[in-house]
Design an enzyme around this catalytic site. Structure first.
Site, PDB file in Angstrom:
ATOM      1  CG  HIS A   1     -79.000  67.701 -15.064  1.00  0.00           C
ATOM      2  ND1 HIS A   1     -78.762  67.489 -13.718  1.00  0.00           N
ATOM      3  CD2 HIS A   1     -77.806  67.493 -15.681  1.00  0.00           C
ATOM      4  CE1 HIS A   1     -77.486  67.162 -13.552  1.00  0.00           C
ATOM      5  NE2 HIS A   1     -76.888  67.148 -14.736  1.00  0.00           N
TER       6      HIS A   1
ATOM      7  CG  HIS B   1     -73.446  68.340 -18.278  1.00  0.00           C
ATOM      8  ND1 HIS B   1     -72.736  68.862 -17.210  1.00  0.00           N
ATOM      9  CD2 HIS B   1     -74.280  67.404 -17.752  1.00  0.00           C
ATOM     10  CE1 HIS B   1     -73.122  68.248 -16.095  1.00  0.00           C
ATOM     11  NE2 HIS B   1     -74.051  67.363 -16.393  1.00  0.00           N
TER      12      HIS B   1
ATOM     13  CE  LYS C   1     -75.646  68.962  -9.893  1.00  0.00           C
ATOM     14  NZ  LYS C   1     -75.512  68.427 -11.221  1.00  0.00           N
TER      15      LYS C   1
ATOM     16  CG  HIS D   1     -73.738  64.389  -8.592  1.00  0.00           C
ATOM     17  ND1 HIS D   1     -73.564  64.168  -9.939  1.00  0.00           N
ATOM     18  CD2 HIS D   1     -73.382  63.229  -7.972  1.00  0.00           C
ATOM     19  CE1 HIS D   1     -73.121  62.935 -10.125  1.00  0.00           C
ATOM     20  NE2 HIS D   1     -72.994  62.343  -8.946  1.00  0.00           N
TER      21      HIS D   1
ATOM     22  CG  HIS E   1     -78.135  62.880 -12.195  1.00  0.00           C
ATOM     23  ND1 HIS E   1     -77.789  62.647 -10.891  1.00  0.00           N
ATOM     24  CD2 HIS E   1     -77.235  63.772 -12.673  1.00  0.00           C
ATOM     25  CE1 HIS E   1     -76.721  63.364 -10.601  1.00  0.00           C
ATOM     26  NE2 HIS E   1     -76.377  64.064 -11.659  1.00  0.00           N
TER      27      HIS E   1
ATOM     28  CG  ASP F   1     -76.502  64.091 -16.373  1.00  0.00           C
ATOM     29  OD1 ASP F   1     -75.824  65.126 -16.563  1.00  0.00           O
ATOM     30  OD2 ASP F   1     -76.122  63.163 -15.645  1.00  0.00           O
TER      31      ASP F   1
HETATM   32  O1  DOR Z   1     -72.293  61.147 -16.329  1.00  0.00           O
HETATM   33  C1  DOR Z   1     -72.150  62.303 -15.954  1.00  0.00           C
HETATM   34  N1  DOR Z   1     -71.534  63.239 -16.726  1.00  0.00           N
HETATM   35  N2  DOR Z   1     -72.592  62.651 -14.739  1.00  0.00           N
HETATM   36  C2  DOR Z   1     -72.354  63.847 -14.212  1.00  0.00           C
HETATM   37  O2  DOR Z   1     -72.741  64.071 -13.096  1.00  0.00           O
HETATM   38  C3  DOR Z   1     -71.549  64.846 -14.951  1.00  0.00           C
HETATM   39  C4  DOR Z   1     -71.568  64.608 -16.379  1.00  0.00           C
HETATM   40  C5  DOR Z   1     -70.502  65.386 -17.138  1.00  0.00           C
HETATM   41  O3  DOR Z   1     -70.338  66.572 -16.880  1.00  0.00           O
HETATM   42  O4  DOR Z   1     -69.869  64.803 -18.007  1.00  0.00           O
HETATM   43 ZN    ZN Z   2     -75.055  66.266 -15.003  1.00  0.00          ZN
END
Ligand code: DOR
Ligand code: ZN
Length: 347
Positions: A12, A14, A101, A138, A176, A249
């Protein structure tokens, strides 16, 4: 002391796009073989073609920045209420994506195109169940009257359990997980349910976020919970149970967008996750289960082979510094401060 593990994966992650992508991709590629890339760009990654294009941009960023070329991004699609079942099934069959997702609309960063009512996506979910495409969720409800600390538990009760009863063959990852309710729910399921756990939720509770001043760099979603929940997450991660695996995450935001009147949710932990995990598992006397959590359980769930390489972690006598902040355009990304001293390094 030193331990060698199969090279880990991050289930997971980003990575964003553009300059941010270039700034952060190397931190993950340095230690991880693969990562499941979240699709919450603006606009989101909704079609197989979007995912292919995004994958190419990630691969180009790896080249442009000299990051580890062996790193492999694994792609996902963002489920919207106009997603077509055929598109999803075709993208999965073509090997472009390995999961879809689900963001409840309004749940988190860039979730505006998400799902307002699970009923609106049932045809897509039932096609995914039929074809074995994994759904990553999520797991938080978004209704304004539900307390932010209760949103995960309410999601299990009002969305996840009814969905699993209706589509028992759908393979679901609760992303998460942050509560004892979440880990217990996963433990109680006989099949087709797994969970990812983040680095930061294994290390911080809501006091870290709120006591003695608001710490915007600990603000993430789902929000960190009470200590009793953190302890339940640590027990799950350290149990070796194959239904729990690492999804960091790691979610970079610039310093100015975090340290703001309305700060963004997300913790950037890609650079120090492995040393943090070594510390958590050592404290739980469970270093022998770190490989299952970080390197074996994830690929097994996704039907992939573990990585062929290894990573070696060494105990140090000197405190390991928090990674340096990463410049992005005229700003910075601030790496995760684990709120405790770490005495591990990656060799
Ligand atoms: O804290 C987070 N940041 N939780 C998420 O679900 C998305 C993520 C983000 O994309 O910044
Ligand atoms: Zn995330």
């Amino acid at each position: 002391m030193q331990i060698t593990l199969t090279q880990p994966d991050d289930w997971h992650l980003h990575l964003r796009d553009g300059e941010m992508l270039k700034a952060v991709v190397g931190s993950t590629a340095e230690h991880f073989g693969r990562a499941l890339i979240m699709p919450n760009l603006v606009p989101p990654v909704v079609t197989g073609n979007d995912a292919l294009d995004y994958k190419k941009r990630i691969e180009q960023a790896i080249k442009d920045t000299g990051a580890n070329p062996a790193f492999k991004p694994l792609m996902t699609l963002y489920l919207t209420e106009t997603t077509q079942a055929d598109d999803v099934v075709e993208a999965a069959k073509a090997g472009i994506i390995i999961a879809v997702k689900l963001y409840p609309a309004g749940a988190t960063t860039n979730s505006a195109s998400g799902v307002t009512d699970i009923k609106n996506v049932m045809p897509v979910l039932s096609a995914m169940a039929e074809h074995g495409v994994v759904l990553c969720v999520h797991g938080e409800v978004t209704a304004g009257d539900i307390d932010i600390f209760d949103r995960e538990a309410r999601f299990i009760e009002t969305v996840l359990e009814p969905l699993r009863s209706e589509l028992p063959e759908l393979r679901i990852v609760m992303e998460h997980v942050t509560t004892k309710d979440g880990v217990d729910y996963v433990k109680s399921a006989s099949k087709n349910l797994a969970a990812t756990l983040t680095t930061h939720h294994l290390m911080i509770n809501r006091n870290h976020l709120l006591v003695g001043g608001i710490r915007p760099h600990y603000y993430c979603l789902p929000i960190a919970k009470r200590e009793v929940h953190r302890q339940a997450l640590v027990s799950a991660a350290c149990s070796g149970d194959e239904r729990y695996f690492l999804g960091t995450d790691s979610a970079p935001h610039t310093r100015s967008s975090k340290e703001s009147e309305c700060g963004c949710a997300g913790v950037f932990n890609a650079a120090n996750t492995m040393v943090c995990l070594a510390s958590v598992f050592e404290e739980a006397d469970a270093l022998d289960h770190l490989e299952a959590f970080a390197s074996l359980n994830g690929p097994k769930w996704y039907g992939l082979e573990p990585n062929s390489g290894t990573i070696t972690l060494q105990k140090t006598s000197m405190k390991t510094p928090i990674p340096e902040r990463i410049p992005v355009e005229d700003d910075w990304v601030i790496p995760f401060d684990p709120a405790r001293d770490i005495y591990w390094q990656v060799l």
